[in-house]
Design an enzyme around this catalytic site. Structure first.
Site, PDB file in Angstrom:
ATOM      1  CE  LYS A 134      32.394  33.677  70.095  1.00  8.01           C
ATOM      2  NZ  LYS A 134      32.363  33.172  68.732  1.00  8.01           N
TER       3      LYS A 134
ATOM      4  CD  GLN B 123      29.628  33.098  66.160  1.00  9.89           C
ATOM      5  OE1 GLN B 123      30.411  33.812  66.791  1.00  9.89           O
ATOM      6  NE2 GLN B 123      29.430  31.832  66.469  1.00  9.89           N
TER       7      GLN B 123
ATOM      8  CG  ASP C 254      37.553  32.528  65.639  1.00 17.36           C
ATOM      9  OD1 ASP C 254      37.601  32.293  66.860  1.00 17.36           O
ATOM     10  OD2 ASP C 254      36.499  32.763  65.023  1.00 17.36           O
TER      11      ASP C 254
END
Ligand code: NAP
Length: 293
Positions: free
Chosen positions: A52, A96, A119
């Site tokens: 990422k 994460q 997200d």
């Protein structure tokens, strides 16, 4: 039969995003900023975070990676997030998942400011997606799948869509994306579904996000189906496969995503789209067209 190549589609989108960022820099604006926070040393998470970060850097996003040890306390993580919540140069914050079990994931998700929630997991953003009220952030995997279907002109209007897997990260938000504006008839299957193949056989579009190799076999789909395989499973041989028996299911499919090279790259590029989307909103620009469904 069409192979839906997330690798190729994401490459095209990245080129467009890079041009867009170059134009902001030419106007004297700062770079978009993304913070990725990793707690612990799970090898798969380390790979995802590195991917990422590198992809973000490649297109001109300023990406900060914070790696915290496994024994980080919940309070320490909350304080770290709050620091970036207040940082004017950061547009998106990603923590994460999964987190170590001593940390309350729900509290962490709610600590991220909704307008930096790249997200799209904060209940405010999920609520906006579910109700259509206001402008939310679409979680990266469903957004990536949506962008891929659009790229290949696969119409979902009036279709029977079956989503297998009901997680907050993939299955549930995916079903909301298909349901928006009553586009499709959506069925969501999960581990308590009585007869999985009864449902999957009806699917015009089948999205599978479970994490079980060969869960979907050729006898479970109808001719002409569009198959989106989200699963990532590492076999003992080291080979990475999805949840779908690709070789046999592809023979009956109109279109299918490979694993790897399908949904994965689209998820990563959607993270960049969402970062740019938040950057634009922060600067008073219109929402990013790719972040809209
Ligand atoms: P998850 O949180 O474990 O969710 C899996 C879902 O499948 C849950 O709703 C689970 O139900 C359900 N399920 C379990 N067994 C089932 C069965 N036999 N039939 C139907 N449903 C069943 O996983 P996730 O985060 O959604 O990820 C799913 C898979 O996609 C994993 O392989 C993950 O690595 C992969 N993934 C890929 C990407 C990508 O970019 N390609 C992104 C995210 C995830 P319960 O919760 O009730 O057990």
């Amino acid at each position: 039969m069409l192979i839906l190549s997330g690798k190729e589609v994401s490459k095209k989108i990245k080129e467009e995003l890079k041009k867009e960022i170059d134009s902001y820099l030419a106007q004297g604006l700062r770079k978009p900023g993304l913070t990725v926070i990793l707690v612990g040393n799970d090898p798969a998470s380390q790979i995802y975070v590195r991917r990422k970060r590198e992809t973000a850097e490649n297109i001109g996003i300023n990406s900060i990676c914070v790696t915290l040890p496994q024994n980080t306390t919940e309070e320490e993580l909350v304080e770290t997030i709050k620091r970036f919540n207040e940082d004017e140069n950061i547009d998106g914050i990603l923590v994460q998942l999964p987190l170590p079990s001593h940390i309350n994931t729900h509290r962490i998700i709610e600590t991220i400011r909704p307008d930096k929630d790249v997200d799209g997991f904060h209940p405010e953003n999920v609520g906006r997606l579910a109700t259509g009220i206001g402008r939310g952030i679409i979680p990266c995997t469903p957004l990536g799948i949506w962008l891929m279907l659009k790229h290949y002109d696969i119409d979902v209007f009036g279709k029977d869509v079956v989503v297998v897997g009901a997680s907050n990260i993939v299955g549930k938000p995916m079903s909301l994306v298909f349901l928006k504006d009553e586009r499709a008839t959506v069925t969501v299957c999960h581990k308590n579904t009585k007869d999985l193949s009864f449902h999957t056989k009806k699917a015009d579009i089948l999205v599978v996000a479970v994490g079980k190799p060969n869960l979907i076999t050729a006898d479970m789909v109808k001719e002409g189906v569009v198959v989106i395989d989200v699963g990532i499973n590492r076999l003992e041989s080291g080979k990475i496969v999805g949840d779908v028996d690709f070789e046999n299911v592809k023979e009956k499919s109109y279109a299918i995503t490979p694993v790897p090279g399908g949904v994965g790259p689209m998820t990563v590029v959607s993270l960049l789209v969402n970062t740019l989307h938040l950057y634009r909103l922060r600067h008073g620009f219109p929402p990013h067209p790719f972040a809209q469904i």
